[in-house]
Structures are given as C-alpha cells and as structure tokens.
Write an enzyme that holds these catalytic residues in place. Structure first.
Site, short mmCIF file in Angstrom:
data_model
loop_
_atom_site.label_atom_id
_atom_site.label_comp_id
_atom_site.label_asym_id
_atom_site.label_seq_id
_atom_site.Cartn_x
_atom_site.Cartn_y
_atom_site.Cartn_z
N CYS A 59 35.55 43.49 -7.51
CA CYS A 59 35.59 44.09 -6.37
C CYS A 59 34.33 45.25 -6.14
O CYS A 59 33.52 45.03 -5.28
CB CYS A 59 37.10 45.28 -6.33
SG CYS A 59 38.41 44.32 -6.82
N1 SAJ Z 1 33.59 52.42 -13.86
C1 SAJ Z 1 32.42 53.36 -14.34
N2 SAJ Z 1 33.18 54.73 -14.15
C2 SAJ Z 1 33.98 55.12 -13.65
C3 SAJ Z 1 35.02 54.03 -13.17
C4 SAJ Z 1 34.83 52.67 -13.29
O1 SAJ Z 1 31.54 52.83 -14.76
O2 SAJ Z 1 34.46 56.00 -13.29
C5 SAJ Z 1 33.16 51.06 -13.79
C6 SAJ Z 1 34.09 50.23 -14.95
O3 SAJ Z 1 33.76 50.21 -16.29
C7 SAJ Z 1 34.14 48.70 -14.19
C8 SAJ Z 1 33.78 49.16 -12.67
O4 SAJ Z 1 33.29 50.36 -12.73
O5 SAJ Z 1 32.99 48.10 -14.70
C9 SAJ Z 1 34.93 48.78 -11.74
O6 SAJ Z 1 35.95 49.59 -12.14
P1 SAJ Z 1 37.31 50.05 -11.46
O7 SAJ Z 1 37.80 51.13 -12.24
O8 SAJ Z 1 36.98 50.43 -10.19
O9 SAJ Z 1 38.19 49.01 -11.67
P2 SAJ Z 1 38.47 47.46 -10.78
O10 SAJ Z 1 37.16 46.80 -10.45
O11 SAJ Z 1 39.44 46.89 -11.32
O12 SAJ Z 1 38.76 48.30 -9.43
C10 SAJ Z 1 40.00 48.11 -8.80
C11 SAJ Z 1 40.08 48.45 -7.55
N3 SAJ Z 1 41.39 47.80 -6.66
C12 SAJ Z 1 41.00 47.43 -5.75
O13 SAJ Z 1 40.04 46.98 -5.30
C13 SAJ Z 1 42.38 46.80 -5.17
C14 SAJ Z 1 39.72 49.79 -7.21
O14 SAJ Z 1 40.07 50.17 -5.70
C15 SAJ Z 1 40.73 50.63 -7.88
O15 SAJ Z 1 40.60 52.02 -7.64
C16 SAJ Z 1 40.54 50.52 -9.48
O16 SAJ Z 1 40.84 49.20 -9.68
C17 SAJ Z 1 41.44 51.33 -10.31
O17 SAJ Z 1 41.70 52.40 -9.76
O18 SAJ Z 1 41.94 50.80 -11.50
#
Ligand code: SAJ
Length: 454
Positions: free
Chosen positions: A275
């Site tokens: 995403c």
């Molecule tokens: N990441 C960072 N720093 C952060 C947060 C994430 O480096 O502070 C990295 C993670 O390690 C990963 C990437 O970013 O590699 C994405 O992480 P994410 O927490 O955004 O997880 P996702 O990709 O599973 O995002 C999903 C998304 N859900 C949908 O699109 C429906 C996102 O909108 C959600 O907010 C997120 O999950 C969540 O909160 O878990």
C-alpha cells in the site's frame, strides 16, 4: 429515485439481492464473508482456482477470516465461489477488489481493474450496482470503469449503478476489521450513491457518504500518502540526527507526549508493503497528467527509497570500527518481512539491503521465522536463499548482524552478546551497547561514556 434504482434498493434491503465480489484476497474474501453474514447469498469470483476450491471446501486462506465462519456460511448457502464470470448474469451487485500495483516505471498498472471490468461487462444487465474498491487514482471510476461498462449500451446511473468505495483493510489488526472500519462511499449519481451506501450499510457499521467517486478515490490516496510522507519526514530527521549526534528515537518518543497536534512515526530501513510505497505514486502519476508537480510525494519516495543505502553505509561504518569491510564479511539480516510479525515480503526494504550487501561482496544470510525462503527473483543475489535459525551460539559466526525487521520473537540478548557488531534499524535493542550501532542515533563511540571499542 428511478424505478430501476428503487427495485434494486428493495432487493438490497430485503437481502434478496445476489451479491458478488471479484477478487478474493485479503480485501475481497472478508467483504464476501461480511455480505454473507448480513444475510445475502454472496458469490466470490476469482481467477485463482485454488482460492475458489478452498472456499468451496470451507477452508480459509486469509488469517482474518476464521475457517469456521467460512464453513457456516458455505453450508448455509450464503457464500460460494467460482472462476466463471458468467455468474454475473445472476448477480445484482458486484464489489471489485483486485490489485493495483505499480509497473517498474512507477506508473499505475490498471490491468487487473480493466480485465475484471471487461469480464463483468460481458454479462452486465439492467439494475446492477458495481462498486470499485481497489486503490487507484482519482478519475478511474469515471474514466476507465464507466466507459468499459457503457460500451455494452447500458447507461451508468440509469440502467446500472456505479460507485467507488476505498478498501481500508489492515490485515491482522486485532481491533479493526471490515465490519467496524468506517466505509467511505462515492457514487456517480445520487441514485448510485444511495444504492452503494445501502449495500455497504447492511454489512458495515459506519458509512461515510461523499459527493463523488473522485472524492472517494482521493480520500484513500490522502490516507496512505499521509503515511508515506510522514515516514519520509522522520527518515530524513533520522539522517539529520545521525549527523548531529542526536538520538532520533528519543526525540520521537518525547515528541509523542504532546497530547494534540502530533502523531508518532518512526524511522526505518525503508518503506515496504503493498500500500504505502505504491499508492502515493498513483496520485503523483495523475497529478502530473494535470501538469501539477507533486513534490512532497516524489521527495518522500526519494528519501524512503534511499534508506536501504543508508543502512548499508551504517553497516560499513560499524565494520570499519573492527577494521573490516563489507567485502568479504559474513552479514546476517535479521528479519526480511516488510514489517514486524508478519510474513509479507512485498516491497520489503530488506530485499534492497540484501541486494546492496551482495553487490558489495558480502556473504549474505537472513533469519526470519515468518519467511522460510527468499527466491532469486526477489533479490539481486541471483539465487534462492533459505532462512537460517537465529539461535544462541549460532550468531558469533557473522561479522555483522543487521536488524531490518524487529520481529518480537528474535532473541535480542543473544544478538548483542554474540554479534561482533549489530546495526539496529528499528530501535529493537533499547539499551546502549558498545557493539550496537543504531539508525539515526550516535554510534557507541560517541556516546560520551567510557565504552571501549576493540
Ligand atoms: N513504517 C515505518 N515507520 C512508521 C510506520 C511504518 O518505517 O512509522 C514502514 C513499515 O515498516 C512498513 C511500511 O512503512 O515497511 C508500511 O507500514 P504501515 O504501518 O503503513 O503498514 P501497511 O503497509 O500494512 O499499511 C496498512 C495500511 N492500511 C491500508 O492501506 C488499508 C495503512 O493505511 C494502515 O495505517 C497501516 O496498515 C497500519 O496502521 O497498520
């Protein structure tokens, strides 16, 4: 409301409407289950025969969908699945939940949406509601989906109804599942909007109507671009803190004590997942088509995309304190999934880190309890690589351990005790140690204590 629309509304409200979901992945299957639970006969359509066979056999392949729920719905005749699109003849509503990846050129790959809509169009009939859920650029529903469906001669808003409602599934989230995440819904016309809201309202607790499909498409892109840009910001802050000998982790933890006007994001080895690294480029692609220069998105992409290089630099600096180089060193990457405690590798920055290390002559191994093998096609090492166990007594053989994904199950004490040097990209090791080099923080040598560096 037109007579055609009113007839469909009655079918939805009485649950007599035959509902369909195209695309039975982590978005589509949970949605089909919720529609079945809401009292509809829900039919899943997917090209993958294994998915269809699993559903027919009452076996769930999506962790968020308990097999017991699947069994009870299939037995009750409220859920079935097929690979045959001709079933669309019998359906009244269809939700399209297919992937929207990027091409190598970072342009949107619309092929899944186009093939799904073309397959539906063959059997489109009067009185149907089609709702697209796949994350895509503003304008897709009106500029891509609508013309393909109207090529049948049927008119959107009159003969059939068209809406967009972004998926907001967060796999594995213990609190928020399909039924209790507010659902944004935008229709092509007022009747389209009413019918889509009515359908989703039978299965999802909160409906958030917006004025158009474009607004609904843009809402999702704002949500995920917000994350990508803020992660880019904190990654840039980490690079600054590294230079300024400030501990970025301490900074963020202190900043998040502010009870308003701040949301904590943390630096990391890069941006993974299907995403966050991808969705913003659907928006920037469309923005450029209108002659707009989406600088924030591009800059965030540049910074986030550069983090694997920074991690490898950090490893080189750490080895350098031992008078070693990356070339010829044995390096263990701890964690290759794109985030903690999951098995998903899509766009994982660990693959970039491993490829860069390999290119610099390191002998690369990895440990990840959730990922047994990384195939040659996934990283530039050119050969499949199987996970090694990260157990006490096995770590000393490596010149450097890089914590890329901070799975909870790792034995961090053993890593610190046995590894010659550790690069910690996730602040997984909370105490300071003479052999631990953290992303975005002063190295052991500059921590102002009498820690001796061998
Ligand atoms: N990441 C960072 N720093 C952060 C947060 C994430 O480096 O502070 C990295 C993670 O390690 C990963 C990437 O970013 O590699 C994405 O992480 P994410 O927490 O955004 O997880 P996702 O990709 O599973 O995002 C999903 C998304 N859900 C949908 O699109 C429906 C996102 O909108 C959600 O907010 C997120 O999950 C969540 O909160 O878990």
């Amino acid at each position: 409301m037109s007579l055609v629309a009113a007839a469909l509304l009655e079918k939805i409200q009485s649950r007599r409407a035959r509902t369909g979901v195209v695309g039975l992945g982590y978005v589509g299957l949970p949605l089909a289950v919720e529609l079945g639970r809401a009292g509809f006969h829900a039919t899943g359509i997917d090209l993958d025969e294994r998915k269809v066979a699993a559903i027919t056999a009452g076996r769930s392949y999506i962790p968020d969908v308990p097999t017991a729920d699947l069994v009870s719905l299939t037995r009750a005749g409220r859920l079935d699945a097929t690979t045959d699109f001709s079933i669309v003849r019998e359906l009244d509503t269809i939700n399209i939940c297919v992937p929207t990846p990027l091409r190598k050129t970072k342009d949107p790959d619309m092929s899944y949406i186009v093939s799904a809509v073309e397959a539906i169009a063959k059997y489109l009939h009067e009185g149907m509601l089609i709702a697209l859920e796949s994350t895509t650029y503003p304008g897709t529903t009106e500029e891509v989906v609508q013309p393909l469906l109207e090529a049948t001669g049927l008119k959107a808003g009159r003969d059939f109804f068209l809406a967009f409602s972004p998926e907001r599934v967060d796999p594995g989230n213990p609190t928020f599942q399909t039924h209790n995440v507010p659902k944004v819904v935008g229709g092509l016309t007022p009747d389209c909007a009413k019918l889509a809201a009515a359908l989703y309202g039978t299965a999802i607790e909160t409906i958030v109507p917006v004025s158009s499909t474009r607004v609904a498409e843009m809402v999702k892109l704002l949500e995920n671009t917000f994350r990508a840009v803020n992660i880019g910001l904190v990654n840039e802050l980490a690079l600054m803190c590294d230079k300024m000998k400030i501990d970025v982790w301490e900074v963020v933890d202190a900043a998040k004590t502010k009870p308003f006007g701040f949301m904590a994001f943390y630096p990391g080895p890069g941006l993974g997942g299907h995403c966050i690294p991808i969705d913003p480029f659907y928006l920037s692609w469309k923005a450029k088509q209108t002659g707009f220069d989406p600088r924030f998105i591009e800059l965030a992409g540049h910074i986030n995309g550069g983090m694997p290089h920074y991690v490898v630099e950090k490893a080189a600096d750490a080895l350098n304190t031992r008078r070693k180089s990356i070339n010829g060193s044995r390096i263990l990457v701890a964690g290759v999934a794109y985030k903690r405690d999951i098995d998903d590798m899509r766009e994982s920055p660990a693959l970039d880190v491993m490829g860069l290390l390999h290119a610099k002559g390191a002998s690369v191994a990895y440990a990840d309890p959730f990922v047994p093998v990384v195939h040659a096609r996934e990283w530039s090492g050119g050969h499949d690589i199987r996970a090694v166990d990260l157990t006490r007594g096995s770590i000393g053989q490596y010149d450097c351990v890089i914590i890329v994904t901070d799975h909870k199950s790792f034995d961090y004490d053993a890593i610190v005790a046995e590894a010659d040097v550790v690069v910690d990209t996730r602040n997984a090791i909370k105490q300071r140690h003479p052999n631990v080099f953290r992303l975005g923080a002063p190295g052991p040598e500059s921590q102002g204590s009498n820690i001796a560096i061998a």
